[in-house]
Design an enzyme around this catalytic site. Structure first.
Site, PDB file in Angstrom:
ATOM      1  N   ALA A   8       0.747  -1.311  -0.006  1.00 39.21           N
ATOM      2  CA  ALA A   8       0.092  -0.135   0.058  1.00 39.21           C
ATOM      3  C   ALA A   8       0.597   1.394   0.039  1.00 39.21           C
ATOM      4  O   ALA A   8       1.049   1.935   1.044  1.00 39.21           O
ATOM      5  CB  ALA A   8      -0.846  -0.144   1.310  1.00 39.21           C
ATOM      6  N   GLY A   9       1.590   1.497  -1.074  1.00 38.16           N
ATOM      7  CA  GLY A   9       2.230   2.797  -1.308  1.00 38.16           C
ATOM      8  C   GLY A   9       1.380   3.788  -2.191  1.00 38.16           C
ATOM      9  O   GLY A   9       0.166   3.976  -1.398  1.00 38.16           O
ATOM     10  N   ALA A  10       1.895   4.347  -3.180  1.00 39.87           N
ATOM     11  CA  ALA A  10       1.214   5.425  -3.763  1.00 39.87           C
ATOM     12  C   ALA A  10      -0.525   4.939  -4.403  1.00 39.87           C
ATOM     13  O   ALA A  10      -1.445   5.407  -4.074  1.00 39.87           O
ATOM     14  CB  ALA A  10       2.099   5.943  -4.884  1.00 39.87           C
ATOM     15  N   LYS A 206      -1.688   1.196 -22.453  1.00 45.78           N
ATOM     16  CA  LYS A 206      -0.693   1.620 -21.472  1.00 45.78           C
ATOM     17  C   LYS A 206       0.711   1.475 -21.618  1.00 45.78           C
ATOM     18  O   LYS A 206       1.624   2.070 -21.215  1.00 45.78           O
ATOM     19  CB  LYS A 206      -1.397   1.091 -20.044  1.00 45.78           C
ATOM     20  CG  LYS A 206      -0.744   1.594 -18.871  1.00 45.78           C
ATOM     21  CD  LYS A 206      -1.435   2.405 -18.121  1.00 45.78           C
ATOM     22  CE  LYS A 206      -0.716   3.452 -17.190  1.00 45.78           C
ATOM     23  NZ  LYS A 206      -0.236   2.976 -16.063  1.00 45.78           N
TER      24      LYS A 206
END
Ligand SMILES: NC(=O)C1=CN([C@@H]2O[C@H](COP(=O)(O)OP(=O)(O)OC[C@H]3O[C@@H](n4cnc5c(N)ncnc54)[C@H](OP(=O)(O)O)[C@@H]3O)[C@@H](O)[C@H]2O)C=CC1
Ligand SMILES: CC(C)(CO)C(=O)C(=O)O
Length: 326
Positions: A8-10, A206
């Site tokens: 759970a970073g950015a 992407k």
């Protein structure tokens, strides 16, 4: 419905905070000072688009064993961080657990349920030693293309810059119940989460940008607006994208736009320093294998020459090795 966001970073912090705000049963796995700050104070989410700044109480852990079996494990680690933690994730995984792969690049499950002669092909660049294929099992996987831009600006604080779409898709293209349920939970949290029948097409659009813009920015230190409009670097990006297009089309992908439109889209993002450039500047490992090496590997698998990709990959790999980041 129990959801765990692992890494759970950015991006995972953004998604986890939105789910927690909406009252979902969500827990976050993190580590280091970021984990300590979230434990002590909650997760502060600053959303630039709406001008909101809110600290959200979140359930956090470093050890997955504290959290137990989940309905969904959403993996938002950097691509190279996933294989080493497959073992640590096992306490989260039960009979009915779905693993959502929210990681940039060619996903390790790409050839699962694709059909045809390449069915089941493993990708050494993104899943060395088949760690994820054997440790998660491809039948558990739901694909995801991550569009939001976010960063951890200090421990416990995530700044969301723009975008709220997490496209979901089953490897076989079906509109499954597990995809629909997760889509509804994300929508209830204010996120866009369409279930796509052809997620691989979206992965490639992407990937076109990440494959080319990211290493070119790491090599030149130029922002997106500059590298997409400078005639020299634009030409390099274009050549890499065209090689990727040949590979993807051999694999059955249909591009809804052409390379020039994709490059114009990159330029329109503005003075953005790509994540690979940020990683280089901050001394963090770079996602070279997932974004560039994987496309080279697909070139070899499909018998497609990739001279531009090979050249940029050689340069950016050496740049990263010299910096001790690869
Ligand atoms: N950020 C963005 O704007 C976008 C990112 N993406 C993609 O999303 C994915 C995630 O990126 P992002 O959110 O930026 O990455 P971050 O580095 O911000 O988040 C990953 C988090 O996982 C933590 N982590 C790593 N290993 C472990 C472990 N073993 N146990 C617990 N926590 C761990 C990291 O900690 P530590 O910092 O200590 O390593 C970090 O906090 C990537 O594939 C990226 O390319 C896609 C679109 C946009
Ligand atoms: C540059 C961009 C927006 C697309 O390549 C990106 O996804 C990144 O910074 O990693």
């Amino acid at each position: 419905m129990k959801i765990c966001v692992f890494g759970a970073g950015a991006i995972g912090g953004y998604m986890g905070a939105k789910l927690a705000q909406a009252g979902a049963e969500v827990s976050l796995v993190a580590r280091g000072p970021h984990l300590a700050a979230m434990k002590a104070r909650g997760l502060r989410l600053i959303e630039e688009e709406t001008g909101t700044d809110e600290t959200v109480p979140v359930r956090v852990a470093e050890d997955a064993a504290e959290l137990g079996e989940q309905d969904y494990v959403i993996v938002t680690l950097k691509a190279h961080s996933v294989p080493p933690v497959v073992g640590k994730m096992q306490p989260l995984i039960g009979e009915g657990t779905t693993i959502v792969s929210g990681v940039n690049g060619v996903p390790w499950w790409y050839f699962h349920k694709i059909g045809g002669p390449l069915e089941g092909t493993r990708l050494a660049s993104v899943d060395p030693g088949d760690a994820q294929w054997t440790g998660f099992g491809p039948d558990r996987v739901l694909g995801c293309v991550v569009y939001p831009a976010a960063e951890v600006i200090e421990p416990g604080v995530v700044r969301h810059i723009e975008g709220n779409r997490f496209s979901l898709g089953e490897p076989d293209g079906s509109k499954s119940e597990r995809a629909t349920r997760l889509s509804q939970a994300l929508a209830a949290a204010g996120l866009k989460a369409p279930v796509r029948p052809k997620l691989r097409d979206e992965i490639w659009v992407k990937l076109w940008g990440n494959l080319s813009f990211n290493p070119i920015s790491a090599l030149t230190h130029a922002t997106l607006d500059v590298l997409c409009t400078d005639p020299g670097t634009r030409g390099v990006a274009r050549a890499m994208m065209l090689e990727a297009q040949v590979i993807a089309e051999k694999l059955g992908v249909k591009f809804p736009i052409d390379v020039d439109r994709r490059i114009e889209g990159g330029a329109a993002v503005g003075a953005h320093r790509t994540s690979m450039l940020q990683d280089l500047d901050l001394g963090r490992p770079m996602e070279i294998d997932a974004l560039v090496g994987s496309v080279q590997e697909l070139g070899r698998i499909t018998g497609t020459p990739t001279p531009a990709i090979d050249t940029v990959l050689a340069l950016v790999s050496l740049r990263a090795r010299v910096a001790g980041l690869y």
